[in-house]
Write a protein that holds these residues in place. Structure first.
Motif, PDB file in Angstrom:
ATOM      1  N   GLN A   1       0.825  -1.200   0.000  1.00 11.01           N
ATOM      2  CA  GLN A   1       0.000   0.000   0.000  1.00 11.01           C
ATOM      3  C   GLN A   1       0.865   1.259   0.000  1.00 11.01           C
TER       4      GLN A   1
ATOM      5  N   VAL B   1      -3.499   4.073   5.774  1.00  7.23           N
ATOM      6  CA  VAL B   1      -3.872   5.431   5.344  1.00  7.23           C
ATOM      7  C   VAL B   1      -3.550   6.425   6.458  1.00  7.23           C
TER       8      VAL B   1
ATOM      9  N   ARG C   1      -0.885   9.591   6.502  1.00  5.55           N
ATOM     10  CA  ARG C   1      -1.298  10.969   6.751  1.00  5.55           C
ATOM     11  C   ARG C   1      -0.640  11.554   7.997  1.00  5.55           C
TER      12      ARG C   1
END
Lengths: 176, 182
Positions: free
Chosen positions: A71, B103, B107
């Motif tokens: 990812q 994710v 961030r």
């Protein structure tokens, strides 16, 4: 959108490692670190250790670190491709082998192969531990965290999640 | 004889997916104990002996042990689509969770406070792997032959920096030869 080239690279890398992951995915951690940190510079050593730790904190099998690495370089598609590459070759092999495994339940070669894999797994998992310790322990407080976590996990029955949580708290306090 | 391993009734795709989904989503710190409880005690898909035998194959073969187990058990009951159902059930929730964490890491991973927390988390995770490695290695290290193979595999990777394929090529024949003579 991840480039197709990256996805192909992820599939090739983890597809190959899938078939070399004797005794479990952890035995390939040194090879993964070598490829993604030293070879391709997709991650720093610290990031590698952190992604491994994040995967450990989530429920599920420990191959999830591969999804996180995929990812990181190829978005969600990269994570899915890397994960599939890590499980499919080995999974297909195990399905093909499972009939033979039953048929040769009593065979000497089955016992010999099982016995032969064990010490290799032991050596490779010890190597994985060294690679992770080198990557994670960049300051004295962190070395202490690793030592304490190892001792607690080896000699007591604390759930690993408590050990991980305690390590995070120490890291936060040490950073103040 | 071998039909018996699949249990009296072949499991359906939904049952395979649901059973492994349950084990996957609660499988913190390793799925094996949860999968074992689900399969042997709760749903009685296999006896403990059948579970151990199939699991020994999955440990012996390369790959993630518990993922291999889902492949093998699913395939025994429903062939290729059964294997897909079992593996999808096992991994669906963990992969979604880990992608979400990924994710967040992308961030917020650069923030100082997150970096410090993650450094401690990573140090603890490394410690857990040290303990696991010792738990695996210590019982194995009995007899000169096993010590030689363990040390050789370790040394080739960590000291000589040989790649994993080459390491396996060098160590596996030696280990098989030693195990055969034992």
């Amino acid at each position: 959108m991840a480039g197709v080239k990256i996805l192909v690279q992820l599939a090739a890398l983890f597809g190959k490692l899938s078939l070399l992951a004797v005794g479990g995915v952890n035995s390939t951690l040194p090879a993964i670190a070598r490829e993604v940190v030293d070879g391709r510079h997709w991650l720093t050593r610290e990031q590698f250790a952190q992604l491994f730790a994040i995967a450990q904190s989530a429920p599920g099998p420990n191959m999830l670190v591969v999804v996180l690495i995929g990812q990181r370089v190829g978005g969600v598609a990269g994570g899915v491709v890397a994960g599939l590459a890590m499980i499919l070759p080995a999974g297909i092999l195990v399905v093909l082998a499972s009939g033979l495994w039953d048929r040769f339940r009593q065979a000497r070669w089955r016992r010999v192969l099982q016995a032969a894999i064990l010490p290799i797994t032991g050596g490779l998992v010890l190597a994985a531990a060294v690679v992770l310790v080198e990557a994670a322990d960049t300051a004295p407080p962190l070395i202490a965290v690793t030592a304490a976590a190892a001792a607690l996990s080896y000699w007591s029955k604390f759930h690993p999640l408590w050990v991980l949580a305690a390590g995070t708290v120490v890291g936060l306090l040490a950073g103040l | 004889m071998r039909e018996r391993d699949a249990g009296p009734v072949a499991l359906g795709h939904a049952a395979l997916f649901a059973g492994f989904f349950q084990a996957g989503i609660i499988g913190f710190g390793g799925v094996l104990p949860f999968a074992r409880r689900m399969i042997v005690e709760q749903r009685r898909w296999m006896t403990a002996a059948e579970f151990n035998d199939l699991f020994s194959l999955c440990q012996f073969m390369p790959g993630a042990n518990i993922v291999n187990f889902a492949f093998a058990l699913g395939a025994r009951h429903r062939g290729v689509s059964g294997a897909a159902a079992a593996v999808a059930g096992l991994l669906a929730a963990p992969v979604v969770i880990v992608l979400g964490l990924g994710v967040l890491y992308g961030r917020f991973g650069g923030l100082a406070v997150v970096r410090h927390g993650l450094a401690g988390l990573a140090a603890a995770a490394a410690g857990l792997v040290v303990a696991t490695a010792l738990k695996i290695a210590v019982p194995i290290l009995q007899g000169a032959a096993r010590v030689v193979v363990t040390v050789l595999a370790f040394g080739l990777v960590i000291i000589v920096h040989v790649s994993l394929p080459v390491t396996m090529l060098l160590v596996l024949p030696l280990s098989v030869g030693l195990a055969w003579r034992a």
